[in-house]
Design a protein around this motif. Sequence first.
Motif, mmCIF file in Angstrom:
data_model
loop_
_atom_site.group_PDB
_atom_site.id
_atom_site.type_symbol
_atom_site.label_atom_id
_atom_site.label_comp_id
_atom_site.label_asym_id
_atom_site.label_seq_id
_atom_site.Cartn_x
_atom_site.Cartn_y
_atom_site.Cartn_z
ATOM 1 N N LEU A 26 0.834 -1.209 0.000
ATOM 2 C CA LEU A 26 0.000 0.000 0.000
ATOM 3 C C LEU A 26 0.867 1.256 0.000
ATOM 4 N N LEU A 27 1.979 1.191 0.694
ATOM 5 C CA LEU A 27 2.897 2.326 0.738
ATOM 6 C C LEU A 27 3.333 2.732 -0.672
ATOM 7 N N SER A 28 3.444 1.770 -1.566
ATOM 8 C CA SER A 28 3.845 2.077 -2.942
ATOM 9 C C SER A 28 2.732 2.770 -3.730
ATOM 10 N N LEU A 29 1.498 2.700 -3.254
ATOM 11 C CA LEU A 29 0.377 3.386 -3.906
ATOM 12 C C LEU A 29 0.201 4.808 -3.384
ATOM 13 N N ALA A 30 0.864 5.092 -2.273
ATOM 14 C CA ALA A 30 0.694 6.377 -1.590
ATOM 15 C C ALA A 30 1.679 7.419 -2.100
ATOM 16 N N GLU A 31 1.225 8.649 -2.105
ATOM 17 C CA GLU A 31 2.138 9.762 -2.372
ATOM 18 C C GLU A 31 3.129 9.850 -1.209
ATOM 19 N N ALA A 32 4.287 10.383 -1.459
ATOM 20 C CA ALA A 32 5.353 10.454 -0.455
ATOM 21 C C ALA A 32 4.865 11.110 0.838
ATOM 22 N N ASN A 33 5.224 10.499 1.934
ATOM 23 C CA ASN A 33 4.981 11.032 3.284
ATOM 24 C C ASN A 33 3.509 11.213 3.629
ATOM 25 N N THR A 34 2.624 10.408 3.040
ATOM 26 C CA THR A 34 1.202 10.534 3.374
ATOM 27 C C THR A 34 0.626 9.283 4.016
ATOM 28 N N PHE A 35 1.397 8.208 4.108
ATOM 29 C CA PHE A 35 0.876 6.924 4.575
ATOM 30 C C PHE A 35 0.856 6.845 6.095
ATOM 31 N N SER A 36 -0.273 6.411 6.628
ATOM 32 C CA SER A 36 -0.364 6.101 8.065
ATOM 33 C C SER A 36 -1.204 4.846 8.231
ATOM 34 N N VAL A 37 -0.940 4.123 9.311
ATOM 35 C CA VAL A 37 -1.720 2.914 9.599
ATOM 36 C C VAL A 37 -2.023 2.878 11.088
ATOM 37 N N GLY A 47 -20.855 -12.999 10.858
ATOM 38 C CA GLY A 47 -21.577 -14.096 10.226
ATOM 39 C C GLY A 47 -21.539 -15.368 11.041
ATOM 40 N N ASP A 48 -22.016 -16.439 10.411
ATOM 41 C CA ASP A 48 -22.183 -17.724 11.103
ATOM 42 C C ASP A 48 -21.113 -18.750 10.764
ATOM 43 N N VAL A 49 -20.080 -18.353 10.044
ATOM 44 C CA VAL A 49 -19.034 -19.283 9.628
ATOM 45 C C VAL A 49 -18.028 -19.450 10.760
ATOM 46 N N GLU A 50 -17.771 -20.707 11.132
ATOM 47 C CA GLU A 50 -16.764 -21.015 12.161
ATOM 48 C C GLU A 50 -15.381 -20.698 11.602
ATOM 49 N N GLN A 51 -14.644 -19.803 12.289
ATOM 50 C CA GLN A 51 -13.337 -19.380 11.794
ATOM 51 C C GLN A 51 -12.578 -18.653 12.898
ATOM 52 N N PRO A 52 -11.262 -18.464 12.713
ATOM 53 C CA PRO A 52 -10.466 -17.747 13.715
ATOM 54 C C PRO A 52 -10.833 -16.260 13.766
ATOM 55 N N ASP A 53 -10.447 -15.614 14.868
ATOM 56 C CA ASP A 53 -10.611 -14.168 14.982
ATOM 57 C C ASP A 53 -9.801 -13.475 13.885
ATOM 58 N N TYR A 54 -10.223 -12.252 13.591
ATOM 59 C CA TYR A 54 -9.544 -11.434 12.597
ATOM 60 C C TYR A 54 -8.541 -10.501 13.255
ATOM 61 N N VAL A 55 -7.574 -10.068 12.473
ATOM 62 C CA VAL A 55 -6.728 -8.936 12.816
ATOM 63 C C VAL A 55 -7.090 -7.850 11.799
ATOM 64 N N ASN A 56 -7.423 -6.651 12.320
ATOM 65 C CA ASN A 56 -7.896 -5.558 11.472
ATOM 66 C C ASN A 56 -7.106 -4.290 11.725
ATOM 67 N N ALA A 57 -7.074 -3.439 10.714
ATOM 68 C CA ALA A 57 -6.452 -2.116 10.812
ATOM 69 C C ALA A 57 -7.059 -1.240 9.728
ATOM 70 N N VAL A 58 -6.706 0.037 9.764
ATOM 71 C CA VAL A 58 -7.071 0.969 8.702
ATOM 72 C C VAL A 58 -5.820 1.747 8.314
ATOM 73 N N ALA A 59 -5.623 1.883 7.001
ATOM 74 C CA ALA A 59 -4.530 2.692 6.470
ATOM 75 C C ALA A 59 -5.128 3.908 5.766
ATOM 76 N N GLY A 60 -4.426 5.014 5.856
ATOM 77 C CA GLY A 60 -4.841 6.225 5.160
ATOM 78 C C GLY A 60 -3.675 6.789 4.377
ATOM 79 N N PHE A 61 -3.968 7.312 3.190
ATOM 80 C CA PHE A 61 -2.912 7.917 2.379
ATOM 81 C C PHE A 61 -3.521 8.728 1.250
ATOM 82 N N SER A 62 -2.684 9.540 0.628
ATOM 83 C CA SER A 62 -3.075 10.280 -0.564
ATOM 84 C C SER A 62 -2.593 9.510 -1.774
ATOM 85 N N THR A 63 -3.412 9.502 -2.828
ATOM 86 C CA THR A 63 -3.066 8.776 -4.046
ATOM 87 C C THR A 63 -3.577 9.516 -5.272
#
Length: 163
Positions: A26-37, A47-63
């Motif tokens: 994702l950093l390669s899609l971002a304009e210089a010095n705009t990426f944060s996570v 939902g109802d599907v048996e599965q492991p917990d998720y790991v989640n985050a949000v990234a922000g950048f200019s493109t």
Amino acid sequence: MAQVYIALGANLAEPIDQLNNACEVLLSLAEANTFSVSPYYRSAPMGDVEQPDYVNAVAGFSTTLSPIDLLDALQAIENQQGRVRELRWGPRTLDLDILLYDDRCIDSPRLVVPHYGMRQRSFVLVPLNDIAPELVLPDGTELHSLISTALRAELVLAQAPTG
């Protein structure tokens, strides 16, 4: 140039590594010095599907990418990291969703922005607020007004951002 926010999620094949690898690309899609996570959070699957917990985050950048070009780039990243689309709300190596693209509202067959479920998902709102606490959604709603103590309690910190 557009300010974008991307939701990241994974629950297979070393989820933290999956998110770290996605952030590098994702950093390669971002304009210089705009990426944060945001920090990484653990959350229960939807939902109802048996599965492991998720790991989640949000990234922000200019493109400079258009919304559809950004979507294509995100789907390519998912595919490179082994994403298979078999089951709605099923387990996955990586899920990348465009939450916001500037203050635009997009409703096309391939892309809906703002993301249709972001207002109900703690694993989106809390990390988004971590990196953009003053954010105002396209409809004029202040992001912080959507976050309650109960919403924050749904998440467990998995890892602080690196680098």
